[in-house]
Design an enzyme around this catalytic site. Structure first.
Site, PDB file in Angstrom:
ATOM      1  N   ARG A 208      23.162-107.968  11.870  1.00  0.00           N
ATOM      2  CA  ARG A 208      23.468-108.566  10.568  1.00  0.00           C
ATOM      3  C   ARG A 208      22.491-108.126   9.476  1.00  0.00           C
ATOM      4  O   ARG A 208      22.572-108.603   8.346  1.00  0.00           O
ATOM      5  CB  ARG A 208      23.516-110.094  10.676  1.00  0.00           C
ATOM      6  CG  ARG A 208      24.604-110.551  11.617  1.00  0.00           C
ATOM      7  CD  ARG A 208      25.467-111.639  11.024  1.00  0.00           C
ATOM      8  NE  ARG A 208      26.847-111.454  11.416  1.00  0.00           N
ATOM      9  CZ  ARG A 208      27.807-110.992  10.621  1.00  0.00           C
ATOM     10  NH1 ARG A 208      27.562-110.676   9.376  1.00  0.00           N
ATOM     11  NH2 ARG A 208      29.026-110.867  11.073  1.00  0.00           N
TER      12      ARG A 208
ATOM     13  N   HIS B 274      22.373 -97.386  16.142  1.00  0.00           N
ATOM     14  CA  HIS B 274      23.431 -97.839  15.222  1.00  0.00           C
ATOM     15  C   HIS B 274      22.785 -98.699  14.144  1.00  0.00           C
ATOM     16  O   HIS B 274      22.063 -99.642  14.445  1.00  0.00           O
ATOM     17  CB  HIS B 274      24.479 -98.636  16.015  1.00  0.00           C
ATOM     18  CG  HIS B 274      25.783 -98.815  15.302  1.00  0.00           C
ATOM     19  ND1 HIS B 274      25.870 -99.333  14.028  1.00  0.00           N
ATOM     20  CD2 HIS B 274      27.057 -98.542  15.683  1.00  0.00           C
ATOM     21  CE1 HIS B 274      27.145 -99.367  13.668  1.00  0.00           C
ATOM     22  NE2 HIS B 274      27.894 -98.884  14.642  1.00  0.00           N
TER      23      HIS B 274
ATOM     24  N   TYR C 116      25.677-103.260  10.778  1.00  0.00           N
ATOM     25  CA  TYR C 116      26.979-102.981  10.152  1.00  0.00           C
ATOM     26  C   TYR C 116      27.190-103.734   8.852  1.00  0.00           C
ATOM     27  O   TYR C 116      28.205-103.589   8.198  1.00  0.00           O
ATOM     28  CB  TYR C 116      28.135-103.207  11.134  1.00  0.00           C
ATOM     29  CG  TYR C 116      28.085-104.482  11.915  1.00  0.00           C
ATOM     30  CD1 TYR C 116      28.327-105.701  11.298  1.00  0.00           C
ATOM     31  CD2 TYR C 116      27.810-104.471  13.284  1.00  0.00           C
ATOM     32  CE1 TYR C 116      28.283-106.879  12.017  1.00  0.00           C
ATOM     33  CE2 TYR C 116      27.759-105.648  14.013  1.00  0.00           C
ATOM     34  CZ  TYR C 116      27.990-106.850  13.378  1.00  0.00           C
ATOM     35  OH  TYR C 116      27.934-108.005  14.094  1.00  0.00           O
TER      36      TYR C 116
ATOM     37  N   HIS D  66      28.096 -97.145   9.450  1.00  0.00           N
ATOM     38  CA  HIS D  66      29.415 -97.325   8.827  1.00  0.00           C
ATOM     39  C   HIS D  66      29.255 -96.956   7.364  1.00  0.00           C
ATOM     40  O   HIS D  66      28.417 -97.545   6.678  1.00  0.00           O
ATOM     41  CB  HIS D  66      29.877 -98.772   8.950  1.00  0.00           C
ATOM     42  CG  HIS D  66      30.109 -99.205  10.365  1.00  0.00           C
ATOM     43  ND1 HIS D  66      30.578-100.457  10.685  1.00  0.00           N
ATOM     44  CD2 HIS D  66      29.957 -98.550  11.543  1.00  0.00           C
ATOM     45  CE1 HIS D  66      30.700-100.550  12.004  1.00  0.00           C
ATOM     46  NE2 HIS D  66      30.318 -99.413  12.548  1.00  0.00           N
TER      47      HIS D  66
ATOM     48  N   GLU E 245      30.356 -92.813  10.782  1.00  0.00           N
ATOM     49  CA  GLU E 245      31.351 -93.232  11.763  1.00  0.00           C
ATOM     50  C   GLU E 245      32.745 -93.230  11.142  1.00  0.00           C
ATOM     51  O   GLU E 245      32.930 -93.653  10.005  1.00  0.00           O
ATOM     52  CB  GLU E 245      31.008 -94.634  12.294  1.00  0.00           C
ATOM     53  CG  GLU E 245      32.007 -95.102  13.351  1.00  0.00           C
ATOM     54  CD  GLU E 245      31.522 -96.288  14.183  1.00  0.00           C
ATOM     55  OE1 GLU E 245      30.363 -96.708  14.036  1.00  0.00           O
ATOM     56  OE2 GLU E 245      32.336 -96.782  14.980  1.00  0.00           O
TER      57      GLU E 245
ATOM     58  N   ASP F 238      35.131 -92.675  16.579  1.00  0.00           N
ATOM     59  CA  ASP F 238      35.427 -93.887  17.345  1.00  0.00           C
ATOM     60  C   ASP F 238      36.922 -93.882  17.674  1.00  0.00           C
ATOM     61  O   ASP F 238      37.769 -93.903  16.774  1.00  0.00           O
ATOM     62  CB  ASP F 238      35.043 -95.111  16.506  1.00  0.00           C
ATOM     63  CG  ASP F 238      35.159 -96.423  17.275  1.00  0.00           C
ATOM     64  OD1 ASP F 238      36.222 -96.652  17.884  1.00  0.00           O
ATOM     65  OD2 ASP F 238      34.194 -97.211  17.248  1.00  0.00           O
TER      66      ASP F 238
ATOM     67  N   HIS G  35      38.896 -96.812  16.298  1.00  0.00           N
ATOM     68  CA  HIS G  35      39.028 -96.757  14.839  1.00  0.00           C
ATOM     69  C   HIS G  35      40.029 -95.700  14.378  1.00  0.00           C
ATOM     70  O   HIS G  35      40.841 -95.966  13.496  1.00  0.00           O
ATOM     71  CB  HIS G  35      37.671 -96.462  14.189  1.00  0.00           C
ATOM     72  CG  HIS G  35      36.639 -97.521  14.410  1.00  0.00           C
ATOM     73  ND1 HIS G  35      35.362 -97.433  13.929  1.00  0.00           N
ATOM     74  CD2 HIS G  35      36.695 -98.705  15.073  1.00  0.00           C
ATOM     75  CE1 HIS G  35      34.674 -98.509  14.283  1.00  0.00           C
ATOM     76  NE2 HIS G  35      35.458 -99.299  14.986  1.00  0.00           N
TER      77      HIS G  35
ATOM     78  N   HIS H  28      32.476 -92.760  20.172  1.00  0.00           N
ATOM     79  CA  HIS H  28      32.568 -94.161  20.593  1.00  0.00           C
ATOM     80  C   HIS H  28      33.873 -94.283  21.366  1.00  0.00           C
ATOM     81  O   HIS H  28      34.952 -94.135  20.784  1.00  0.00           O
ATOM     82  CB  HIS H  28      32.607 -95.092  19.380  1.00  0.00           C
ATOM     83  CG  HIS H  28      31.259 -95.344  18.772  1.00  0.00           C
ATOM     84  ND1 HIS H  28      31.109 -95.923  17.531  1.00  0.00           N
ATOM     85  CD2 HIS H  28      30.008 -95.136  19.259  1.00  0.00           C
ATOM     86  CE1 HIS H  28      29.811 -96.045  17.270  1.00  0.00           C
ATOM     87  NE2 HIS H  28      29.126 -95.572  18.295  1.00  0.00           N
TER      88      HIS H  28
ATOM     89  N   ASP I  22      40.599-102.760  13.763  1.00  0.00           N
ATOM     90  CA  ASP I  22      39.266-102.625  14.368  1.00  0.00           C
ATOM     91  C   ASP I  22      38.926-103.750  15.346  1.00  0.00           C
ATOM     92  O   ASP I  22      37.996-104.516  15.121  1.00  0.00           O
ATOM     93  CB  ASP I  22      38.185-102.534  13.270  1.00  0.00           C
ATOM     94  CG  ASP I  22      36.818-102.161  13.839  1.00  0.00           C
ATOM     95  OD1 ASP I  22      36.710-101.968  15.072  1.00  0.00           O
ATOM     96  OD2 ASP I  22      35.864-102.070  13.049  1.00  0.00           O
TER      97      ASP I  22
ATOM     98  N   HIS J 255      38.163-103.835  19.354  1.00  0.00           N
ATOM     99  CA  HIS J 255      38.002-103.000  20.551  1.00  0.00           C
ATOM    100  C   HIS J 255      38.552-103.710  21.784  1.00  0.00           C
ATOM    101  O   HIS J 255      38.466-104.921  21.896  1.00  0.00           O
ATOM    102  CB  HIS J 255      36.533-102.677  20.791  1.00  0.00           C
ATOM    103  CG  HIS J 255      35.864-102.007  19.632  1.00  0.00           C
ATOM    104  ND1 HIS J 255      34.576-101.565  19.677  1.00  0.00           N
ATOM    105  CD2 HIS J 255      36.325-101.696  18.387  1.00  0.00           C
ATOM    106  CE1 HIS J 255      34.260-101.008  18.510  1.00  0.00           C
ATOM    107  NE2 HIS J 255      35.300-101.091  17.719  1.00  0.00           N
TER     108      HIS J 255
ATOM    109  N   GLU K 268      31.825 -99.239  23.573  1.00  0.00           N
ATOM    110  CA  GLU K 268      31.584-100.448  22.761  1.00  0.00           C
ATOM    111  C   GLU K 268      32.708-101.431  23.061  1.00  0.00           C
ATOM    112  O   GLU K 268      33.268-102.051  22.171  1.00  0.00           O
ATOM    113  CB  GLU K 268      31.628-100.107  21.274  1.00  0.00           C
ATOM    114  CG  GLU K 268      30.617 -99.103  20.795  1.00  0.00           C
ATOM    115  CD  GLU K 268      30.825 -98.765  19.322  1.00  0.00           C
ATOM    116  OE1 GLU K 268      31.947 -98.367  18.934  1.00  0.00           O
ATOM    117  OE2 GLU K 268      29.861 -98.921  18.565  1.00  0.00           O
TER     118      GLU K 268
END
Ligand code: FE
Ligand code: FE
Ligand code: ZN
Length: 276
Positions: free
Chosen positions: A37, A67, A70, A107, A142, A176, A179, A211, A224, A226, A256
């Site tokens: 976060r 990563h 996000y 992202h 990504e 990904d 995605h 990914h 989105d 997964h 992921e």
């Protein structure tokens, strides 16, 4: 040989992640550089990193993937939000040099109501501020599913960002599978066609990581979400074609999927059984 790992929690440090990865049959992993976060990163523990680097070498690990949180948005309409993204990424770049030669994925951002053109300019501007000639980290954009106002929902947008980055040899793309299927690239029926399109717009030499995720939603849903390998709309056959494709098979693959460690171990085992 399949280079594969999963997303792991970084809360117990690098050596711990290395051992966890090995325990599930992986030779790499992905981790968040800090709380997903956003907020503060833990202090660098150089001893932990040295132990990890030795462990990774002894166990023939391949490149690992960091990563970014996000929640960063380098193309926010708010200047303070863009600045926060820049400062955070700058700090991440410094931290990455403790584990030289690895990958850092983010992202691209959400343009909100400014339009993707403005978004593209702002993302490139941020990258031009944070990239340094001497860095050893490759920064990856990504591929996004195109939910909301995400930038990076197609290969054209990623190419447009890359074109505007001066130190573009430090840049690459992380593809990904969930995605891009959500975004409208049909890797179930036409993986070759999708990769040809990627190659003509971006260049397959820019593709540095995958990914590997199944998706809970049908083609072009822009959602989105997964799914576990083989349990979603992509299905095992399509994902097996991805890991065996001549243009992809030497890349590192990162799961992921919604799993705990034992679930990741099973998926890694399953995928290894399908290496041709
Ligand atoms: Fe991501
Ligand atoms: Fe992803
Ligand atoms: Zn996702």
């Amino acid at each position: 040989m399949l280079n594969i790992g999963s997303h792991l929690s970084s809360s117990k440090g690098f050596e711990h992640m290395g051992k966890e990865a090995l325990s599930i049959g992986a030779n790499t992993f992905q981790f968040f550089t800090r709380n997903p976060r956003g907020s503060k990163a833990k202090a660098i523990d150089e001893d932990d990193i040295h132990r990890f680097l030795k462990f990774a070498k002894e166990n023939q690990f391949t490149t690992i993937l960091a990563h970014a949180p996000y929640t960063l948005n380098p193309c926010s309409a708010k200047e303070s939000t863009r600045e926060f993204a820049q400062i955070t990424m700058e700090d991440d770049m410094k931290r990455m040099e403790y584990i030289p030669g690895n990958l850092y994925n983010f992202h691209p951002g959400s343009h909100v109501k400014q339009g993707s053109q403005i978004g593209i300019e702002m993302i490139a501007e941020t990258l031009n501020k944070i990239l340094k000639p001497e860095q050893t980290t490759t920064v990856l954009l990504e591929t996004m599913s195109g939910k909301g106002t995400e930038v990076g929902r197609n290969f054209e947008e990623l190419a447009a960002i890359l074109e505007r980055v001066e130190l573009s040899h430090h840049m690459g793309v992380c593809l990904d599978t969930c995605h891009i299927y959500d975004a409208g690239y049909d890797i179930v029926n036409d993986l070759d066609g999708v990769l040809e399109e990627f190659d003509s717009l971006i260049g397959l030499d820019k593709l540095k990581a995958i990914h590997l995720n199944d998706t809970k939603n049908p083609f072009k849903s822009h959602k989105d979400r997964h799914e576990k390998i083989g349990e979603g709309y992509l299905g095992l056959d399509a994902l097996v074609k991805v890991i065996n494709h001549p243009a992809l098979k030497n890349l590192p693959f990162f799961l992921e999927t919604p799993n705990e460690l034992d679930g990741y171990a099973k998926e890694i085992q399953l995928l290894k059984e399908h290496v041709q």
